[in-house]
Each structure stands twice: as C-alpha cells, then as structure tokens.
Motif scaffolding. Sequence first.
Motif, PDB file in Angstrom:
ATOM      1  N   ASP A   1      -9.787 -28.531  11.886  1.00 13.26           N
ATOM      2  CA  ASP A   1      -8.613 -29.250  12.398  1.00 13.26           C
ATOM      3  C   ASP A   1      -8.448 -28.786  13.837  1.00 13.26           C
ATOM      4  O   ASP A   1      -7.719 -27.835  14.119  1.00 13.26           O
ATOM      5  CB  ASP A   1      -7.388 -28.932  11.555  1.00 13.26           C
ATOM      6  CG  ASP A   1      -6.205 -29.822  11.901  1.00 13.26           C
ATOM      7  OD1 ASP A   1      -6.320 -30.644  12.840  1.00 13.26           O
ATOM      8  OD2 ASP A   1      -5.164 -29.704  11.228  1.00 13.26           O
ATOM      9  N   TYR A   2      -9.150 -29.442  14.730  1.00  9.64           N
ATOM     10  CA  TYR A   2      -9.264 -28.957  16.105  1.00  9.64           C
ATOM     11  C   TYR A   2      -8.643 -29.941  17.082  1.00  9.64           C
ATOM     12  O   TYR A   2      -8.801 -31.152  16.957  1.00  9.64           O
ATOM     13  CB  TYR A   2     -10.738 -28.753  16.470  1.00  9.64           C
ATOM     14  CG  TYR A   2     -10.929 -28.249  17.871  1.00  9.64           C
ATOM     15  CD1 TYR A   2     -10.660 -26.928  18.195  1.00  9.64           C
ATOM     16  CD2 TYR A   2     -11.352 -29.110  18.881  1.00  9.64           C
ATOM     17  CE1 TYR A   2     -10.820 -26.473  19.497  1.00  9.64           C
ATOM     18  CE2 TYR A   2     -11.514 -28.657  20.177  1.00  9.64           C
ATOM     19  CZ  TYR A   2     -11.240 -27.334  20.482  1.00  9.64           C
ATOM     20  OH  TYR A   2     -11.396 -26.892  21.760  1.00  9.64           O
ATOM     21  N   GLU A   3      -7.963 -29.384  18.078  1.00 12.19           N
ATOM     22  CA  GLU A   3      -7.412 -30.206  19.149  1.00 12.19           C
ATOM     23  C   GLU A   3      -7.349 -29.380  20.418  1.00 12.19           C
ATOM     24  O   GLU A   3      -6.952 -28.215  20.404  1.00 12.19           O
ATOM     25  CB  GLU A   3      -6.011 -30.698  18.779  1.00 12.19           C
ATOM     26  CG  GLU A   3      -5.410 -31.607  19.820  1.00 12.19           C
ATOM     27  CD  GLU A   3      -4.103 -32.255  19.369  1.00 12.19           C
ATOM     28  OE1 GLU A   3      -3.548 -33.012  20.183  1.00 12.19           O
ATOM     29  OE2 GLU A   3      -3.665 -32.012  18.237  1.00 12.19           O
ATOM     30  N   ASP A   4      -7.775 -29.988  21.522  1.00 10.41           N
ATOM     31  CA  ASP A   4      -7.589 -29.390  22.834  1.00 10.41           C
ATOM     32  C   ASP A   4      -7.216 -30.519  23.795  1.00 10.41           C
ATOM     33  O   ASP A   4      -6.891 -31.612  23.352  1.00 10.41           O
ATOM     34  CB  ASP A   4      -8.828 -28.583  23.282  1.00 10.41           C
ATOM     35  CG  ASP A   4     -10.089 -29.417  23.463  1.00 10.41           C
ATOM     36  OD1 ASP A   4      -9.981 -30.652  23.673  1.00 10.41           O
ATOM     37  OD2 ASP A   4     -11.191 -28.858  23.394  1.00 10.41           O
TER      38      ASP A   4
ATOM     39  N   SER B   1      -9.775 -34.295  19.781  1.00  7.65           N
ATOM     40  CA  SER B   1      -9.254 -33.779  18.516  1.00  7.65           C
ATOM     41  C   SER B   1     -10.124 -34.343  17.402  1.00  7.65           C
ATOM     42  O   SER B   1     -10.701 -35.425  17.535  1.00  7.65           O
ATOM     43  CB  SER B   1      -7.787 -34.145  18.308  1.00  7.65           C
ATOM     44  OG  SER B   1      -7.626 -35.526  18.162  1.00  7.65           O
TER      45      SER B   1
ATOM     46  N   LYS C   1     -11.069 -33.723  12.808  1.00  6.86           N
ATOM     47  CA  LYS C   1     -10.924 -33.025  11.540  1.00  6.86           C
ATOM     48  C   LYS C   1     -12.239 -33.148  10.797  1.00  6.86           C
ATOM     49  O   LYS C   1     -13.102 -33.938  11.160  1.00  6.86           O
ATOM     50  CB  LYS C   1      -9.786 -33.631  10.722  1.00  6.86           C
ATOM     51  CG  LYS C   1      -8.433 -33.440  11.360  1.00  6.86           C
ATOM     52  CD  LYS C   1      -7.327 -33.972  10.495  1.00  6.86           C
ATOM     53  CE  LYS C   1      -6.002 -33.713  11.227  1.00  6.86           C
ATOM     54  NZ  LYS C   1      -4.860 -34.130  10.469  1.00  6.86           N
TER      55      LYS C   1
ATOM     56  N   LYS D   1      -9.122 -37.481  24.262  1.00  9.82           N
ATOM     57  CA  LYS D   1      -7.822 -37.343  24.935  1.00  9.82           C
ATOM     58  C   LYS D   1      -7.884 -37.716  26.417  1.00  9.82           C
ATOM     59  O   LYS D   1      -6.867 -37.790  27.065  1.00  9.82           O
ATOM     60  CB  LYS D   1      -7.321 -35.906  24.811  1.00  9.82           C
ATOM     61  CG  LYS D   1      -7.217 -35.392  23.400  1.00  9.82           C
ATOM     62  CD  LYS D   1      -5.933 -35.847  22.794  1.00  9.82           C
ATOM     63  CE  LYS D   1      -5.765 -35.168  21.445  1.00  9.82           C
ATOM     64  NZ  LYS D   1      -4.418 -35.169  21.015  1.00  9.82           N
TER      65      LYS D   1
END
Length: 197
Positions: A157-160, A164, A166, A128
Amino acid sequence: MSSQNLIRQTKNAFEYIQKLYLESSYLIKEMEGLLKEEEENFIIGRPSGYGITARSSTGLEQDNVLLWLLRKYAVFFVPEELTETIGGQTITELHDDLKIIYIRIIFDNKNIDQPKIYSGILTDLEGKRPSMDKFEKFMGHIEYNEKKIFSDINNIDYEDVNISMKGSLKEHNLFDINDSEAIMDKIINPLVRGYRA
C-alpha cells in the motif's frame, strides 16, 4: 593465494553468474509463453524494449560500485488488449481497473539467505504527475523505492508524490522453481487466479 588460483576463481565466479542470469532469462521466457496461452493473452511489458528493469550503475562511489553487478530485476505482464506496442516498447495507460502481473527476481540481498522470486498482482495504480502516465514509467520508480514499496510484500500500500499502488506478492526460493510443473503450480496458476479475482 597464487595468482593462477585467483584467475581461476575469478573466471569461475563470472561463469557462474552468467549461467544464473541465463537460467533466470529462460524462466522469464517460459513464464511469458505460459501467460500468453491464457485467455487474457498476457504479454511482457517493454518499458525500453524487450528487457528487464533493474537499477544499475557504473559510478566509482562505494554505494554505486555495489550496483555494478545485477543483483535484482523485475518484469511485468499485462493483457495484450490493455497495452499498445510501438517501436518495440509497450504503452500501458493507467486506468481504474488496470491490474499488472509483477515478477521480481532477487539473486542477492543482505535480507535473504538464498535467491528469491516474488510474483503477484499490482492494482490501484495511479500516477500523481503528468510524467507518470503509463505503467512502464512506474518500473524504474519502483526500483529506486523498492525498500519502501516492498516493506510488506503481503500488503503493498504505497504512495508518494509520484505514484500510488496496492497489491501483494508471494515469495518463493528461486531454485525451487526448476521445472515446468513448479512454474505452473507455484507461479502461473496463482497469478492467473489472483488476476481474475
């Protein structure tokens, strides 16, 4: 307890931990050899040379003292054609179809009763920020955010604000992976099938 007994126990403890580290390094090297034989010609990722990625500390604060001893670490594998090796490090640029074979060994954690090995595939990898432009940079970030990222290993299923991703990981008792047949049946074959799916 006598000082002689304490000295002997301390020596035994360090010898045991060193043996555990050596055995786990042999395990990773055997996986590396087996994965290199696959048609994808997987190689081990090298974020900072031929090594593992782990969170450690030499700080004297109580939380940091707990990180003096290596309790967990991770490595990843990627097809050789999808990475570039420069100066002993790999550069695995992110793209839509990139998949990573991820291995995590946990020797000790308050949530487990015995050492574990986690293995699986990470996909949908997105940096990101401009600084998160290759997977090698994800590895340290994963270590610092492991509790959130691996809260459900079956459905990652990770996002910061930085990354991100999966994926899913399978859990095995580390001491059950004790010969070549177990490595192939429990780790390598499922990984290769998952990667090709």
